[in-house]
Design a protein around this motif. Structure first.
Motif, PDB file in Angstrom:
ATOM      1  N   GLU A   1       0.822  -1.206   0.000  1.00 51.30           N
ATOM      2  CA  GLU A   1       0.000   0.000   0.000  1.00 51.30           C
ATOM      3  C   GLU A   1       0.856   1.255   0.000  1.00 51.30           C
ATOM      4  OE1 GLU A   1      -3.002   0.216   3.033  1.00 51.30           O
ATOM      5  OE2 GLU A   1      -3.980   1.916   2.046  1.00 51.30           O
TER       6      GLU A   1
ATOM      7  N   LYS B   1      -3.773  -0.982  -8.049  1.00 50.43           N
ATOM      8  CA  LYS B   1      -5.186  -0.747  -7.757  1.00 50.43           C
ATOM      9  C   LYS B   1      -5.298   0.541  -6.956  1.00 50.43           C
ATOM     10  CE  LYS B   1      -9.391  -3.017  -6.224  1.00 50.43           C
ATOM     11  NZ  LYS B   1      -9.979  -4.241  -5.629  1.00 50.43           N
TER      12      LYS B   1
ATOM     13  N   THR C   1      -7.394   3.396  -4.828  1.00 49.64           N
ATOM     14  CA  THR C   1      -8.588   3.676  -4.037  1.00 49.64           C
ATOM     15  C   THR C   1      -8.830   5.175  -4.095  1.00 49.64           C
ATOM     16  OG1 THR C   1      -8.125   1.817  -2.579  1.00 49.64           O
ATOM     17  CG2 THR C   1      -9.658   3.479  -1.769  1.00 49.64           C
TER      18      THR C   1
ATOM     19  N   GLY D   1     -13.585   5.979  -1.549  1.00 53.21           N
ATOM     20  CA  GLY D   1     -13.425   4.605  -1.063  1.00 53.21           C
ATOM     21  C   GLY D   1     -13.542   3.535  -2.135  1.00 53.21           C
ATOM     22  N   SER D   2     -13.910   3.914  -3.355  1.00 47.78           N
ATOM     23  CA  SER D   2     -14.042   2.908  -4.412  1.00 47.78           C
ATOM     24  C   SER D   2     -12.663   2.550  -4.977  1.00 47.78           C
ATOM     25  CB  SER D   2     -14.952   3.434  -5.527  1.00 47.78           C
ATOM     26  OG  SER D   2     -14.372   4.574  -6.119  1.00 47.78           O
ATOM     27  N   GLY D   3     -12.507   1.273  -5.297  1.00 51.55           N
ATOM     28  CA  GLY D   3     -11.224   0.815  -5.806  1.00 51.55           C
ATOM     29  C   GLY D   3     -11.315   0.458  -7.279  1.00 51.55           C
TER      30      GLY D   3
END
Lengths: 151, 91, 151, 91
Positions: free
Chosen positions: C85, C125, C127, C131-133
């Motif tokens: 992350e 990926k 985010t 909050g949508s990935g």
């Protein structure tokens, strides 16, 4: 967007941090660091003196940087060039370019170095291990490297 | 200014040009016959053996007028500062 | 000549020093640092996860580095790529090339980045702030950038 | 090995391929009719809706056999590990 001509050493890592801190638009940072080589044409170099033309040096470097900013979408750039006595392994020049685009950062940095080498009024005098001094000759390919950016 | 007014100008020498001439700068009055960079170099060569040695190969001399690169046919009229030096070797 | 795949951050300045210390043959050092942008296609990015294929990642990066060493006279090179992350502004990737020749260092670094982006098995990926990935799509121009080095 | 021996192989899935299938890896016995990568993808699509969703656009699936990039016509015979993933987006 800055140009510095100084006798003092620089730290590439610190300069990157200072230039890009807090800017999350960047994505791509390219640096070029030029250092004093211990050999020149087979002979050992003991030290080098970089002479320059105060005033004109800063003006030429600023002009080269402005040209790069017109050609590529840069978020930040920096040129630092040292003068005075330097030893093998010492830093000579630093160019940093930062952009959202990887190719822009690479090409602008290469352009800055090519142009700087053909235009900025610096002259290198090398002292060899036996104490003899000689002025470095300009290499034709440095002029050619700048030439290819002409438009 | 009228054509026959002598131009007073600061000359700067760098690298081996400086070493051969033996000084880094001087202030001179250019004769009225000196119109451009090539004329200036020609006139300087008459000023002594150090100058003659420094300018014996004019093709390897680069010139800046008021801190801008210029060619040999650039006019020196109104110049405050003319610098002579070898091709640059920074970077 | 080294490749590292790691979750930890890296420091470009320290990596340059470690790679080039004591070598006075070099003369030219180019670095590329890729960082997480805070924006993507107009939307704000809150964070990013970099997934990778352990084993294959290291093998591909080493292969890309070997190819660069065959093409350019490099004295030293380094590829560091992070996974896990990351936040906007964080470092993602570092490439360093060192050579006696400025053009070699520049071109090898650009080649390493172009090849790495088209071959190293990493997937981003993002985010977004809400909050949508979403998985980042490969850009055609990254394939094209690698393609131009084919020979 | 004889043509009709099933190949036991580890399959790995990454990024949205992994998410759609719902697992990161599995060990399977490939039927003898599955010769190459395209056959493998065709066979996987018959194994359930997750697989069908993951492989519905085979043209955007990239494949590695034993950690080397391969094309769709690469033979899977003797493979220890086959990975399926979207185009890479590192750097």
């Amino acid at each position: 967007m800055a140009v510095r001509v100084q006798a003092e050493d620089f730290d590439t890592g610190c300069e990157i941090k200072a230039l890009t801190a807090g800017n999350t638009d960047i994505g791509a940072i390219v640096t070029f660091t030029g250092t004093v080589r211990g050999q020149a044409g087979g002979a050992s170099i003991a030290s080098m003196v970089l002479e320059h033309y105060p005033g004109m040096t800063e003006a030429e470097l600023a002009s080269v940087e402005r040209e790069a900013l017109q050609r590529w979408p840069l978020d930040a750039s920096l040129i630092v060039h040292r003068y005075g006595e330097l030893l093998p392994g010492d830093n000579i020049v630093l160019v940093i370019t930062a952009s959202a685009h990887r190719a822009a950062a690479f090409h602008a940095a290469e352009f800055l170095m090519d142009y700087l080498k053909s235009r900025a009024p610096f002259w290198k005098k090398e002292t060899s291990a036996d104490g003899s001094g000689s002025w470095v000759d300009a290499r034709d390919c440095d002029g050619g490297a700048a030439e290819r950016w002409k438009r | 200014m009228p054509d026959d007014t002598p131009t007073t100008v600061k000359l700067l020498y760098f690298a081996w040009v400086r070493e051969k001439i033996g000084m880094a700068s001087e202030v001179v009055s250019l004769p009225a016959t000196v119109k451009n960079v090539a004329d200036t170099i020609g006139w300087l060569r008459t000023r002594g053996s150090g100058y003659e040695a420094a300018f014996s190969r004019p093709q390897v001399i680069r010139t800046a007028i008021d801190q801008l690169h210029v060619k040999d046919d650039a006019l020196v009229t109104g110049a405050r500062e003319i610098a002579f030096f070898p091709p640059v070797t920074g970077g």
